[in-house]
Write an enzyme that holds these catalytic residues in place. Structure first.
Site, mmCIF file in Angstrom:
data_model
loop_
_atom_site.group_PDB
_atom_site.id
_atom_site.type_symbol
_atom_site.label_atom_id
_atom_site.label_comp_id
_atom_site.label_asym_id
_atom_site.label_seq_id
_atom_site.Cartn_x
_atom_site.Cartn_y
_atom_site.Cartn_z
ATOM 1 N N MET A 167 0.857 -1.200 0.000
ATOM 2 C CA MET A 167 0.000 0.000 0.000
ATOM 3 C C MET A 167 0.882 1.236 0.000
ATOM 4 S SD MET A 167 -3.407 -0.106 2.330
ATOM 5 C CE MET A 167 -2.891 -1.063 3.716
ATOM 6 N N HIS A 168 0.601 2.132 -0.942
ATOM 7 C CA HIS A 168 1.389 3.377 -0.958
ATOM 8 C C HIS A 168 0.574 4.595 -1.407
ATOM 9 C CE1 HIS A 168 1.506 2.247 -5.206
ATOM 10 N NE2 HIS A 168 1.818 3.496 -5.473
#
Length: 367
Positions: free
Chosen positions: A209-210
């Protein structure tokens, strides 16, 4: 002699460029009239972008690094344009090949066209429809001035036709990322470290996740992690953490014995984990392609995707960014009820060969 300048700005770009270099070298062995120059714009400074990285994936070191990293997106775009213009004036090619959708893709396309040099866009035509993403703007502007599109899917072809581009400029070739995946699959390696030692195939999840929508609102991030940990029912969840996300997790005091956070991993290590995972939870586009081809269930935490073929024919499901929607999807994976990979046309490991053959066909004949 057809002179080609290949542009890469970030680590994933080199994965897309590497097979094209190998295909050019194969043509050179047959005495084909083609040469290339590899330009790294320096957009992303990445300590993993060392000699080891190039050696690991059998990629030659770039001929030049333009050092265009740092600053705001506008500053970065300007710095890369100025440096790339000088590079082109010193080493003028017949064709500039850009890949993907990073700032360098946009900046180098503009510099080339201003000098009346043809541009080819590898992964041209893909769209998410989301103008809040810088990548979408990069794709739209690059495609608007591109001479030749090397496309990954029929969906991209339709999008370009709808925009009025002539059929002669659209070349459906497949996906060079899959060339790299297939060329290296036998070399994937288990990461070193205690948390990886006891992992059993198909008995853990991989998560990345970014995107700001998922990681910048702390309460929502906590809710998302809680939903993931509930739905994976005690299985380990391997989470290579982006530095910004790590900071937010630290502020929230998030810890769970089954959430195994690690530093970012190398290509061969990360894909070893994906290949052997029970499922992947991500907000990245590229990972959905690799997971699909390796027939690994994939959940995408986004409201849109520029890679719709991974949903239609792959193992990917787009579920949005609401943590409450996760449970039924994770339950399907846990129960072994997920859809399987149907096969995406031309994602066969031979895309780069088709690209180089097409470049030779177009530019050898025009000289």
């Amino acid at each position: 002699m057809v002179k080609v300048t290949l542009v890469a700005g970030a680590r994933p770009n080199f994965m897309k460029i590497a097979p094209i270099i190998h295909a050019i070298k194969a043509q050179q062995l047959k005495n084909a009239p083609i040469s290339y120059r590899l330009v790294h714009t320096g957009q992303h400074y990445d300590k993993k972008m060392s000699g080891d990285f190039f050696e690991q994936l059998n990629i030659p070191e770039p001929d030049v690094n333009l050092g265009g990293g740092g600053g705001t997106q506008a500053e970065q775009t300007a710095a890369i344009m100025v440096a790339f213009e000088k590079e082109l004036m010193a080493n003028r090619p017949d064709l500039v090949v850009v890949v993907g959708d990073v700032t360098s893709t946009l900046a180098c396309s503009i510099s080339a066209k201003k000098l009346v040099i043809d541009v080819a866009h590898v992964e041209g035509g893909i769209r998410s429809g989301d103008l809040s993403m810088p990548e979408e703007i990069n794709r739209m502007v690059t495609d608007s001035i591109t001479d030749h599109f090397f496309t990954t899917s029929e969906i991209a072809n339709r999008s370009l036709r709808k925009l009025g581009f002539p059929e002669s400029s659209i070349h459906f070739v497949g996906n060079t990322m899959i060339d790299t995946l297939m060329a290296n699959m036998s070399r994937f390696q288990r990461p070193e470290g205690e948390i990886f030692e006891n992992l059993k195939p198909k008995s853990y999840f991989v998560m990345t996740m970014h995107r700001p929508a998922n990681v910048d609102q702390e309460e929502k991030l906590k809710e998302m992690i809680d939903a993931i940990m509930d739905g994976t029912k005690g299985l380990p969840v391997i989470f290579p953490v982006h530095p910004r996300t790590a900071k937010n997790l630290e502020n929230l005091g998030i810890s769970n014995p089954n959430l195994l956070m690690t530093d970012p991993l190398s290509y061969l290590e990360f894909n070893y984990l994906v290949k052997n995972a029970k499922g992947v939870i991500t907000d990245s586009g590229g990972i959905t392609e690799e997971a699909s081809v390796m027939n690994v269930p994939c959940i995408t935490l986004r409201d849109n995707t520029e890679r719709a073929e991974t949903i239609e024919l792959g193992t990917n499901e787009l579920i949005g960014t609401d943590p409450k929607k996760l449970a039924p999807y994770l339950e399907k994976i846990m129960n072994g009820e997920w859809k399987t990979y149907k096969g995406i046309p031309l994602w066969d490991g031979k895309t780069a060969e088709r690209i180089v053959e097409k470049i030779l066909e177009i530019y050898s004949n025009s000289k």
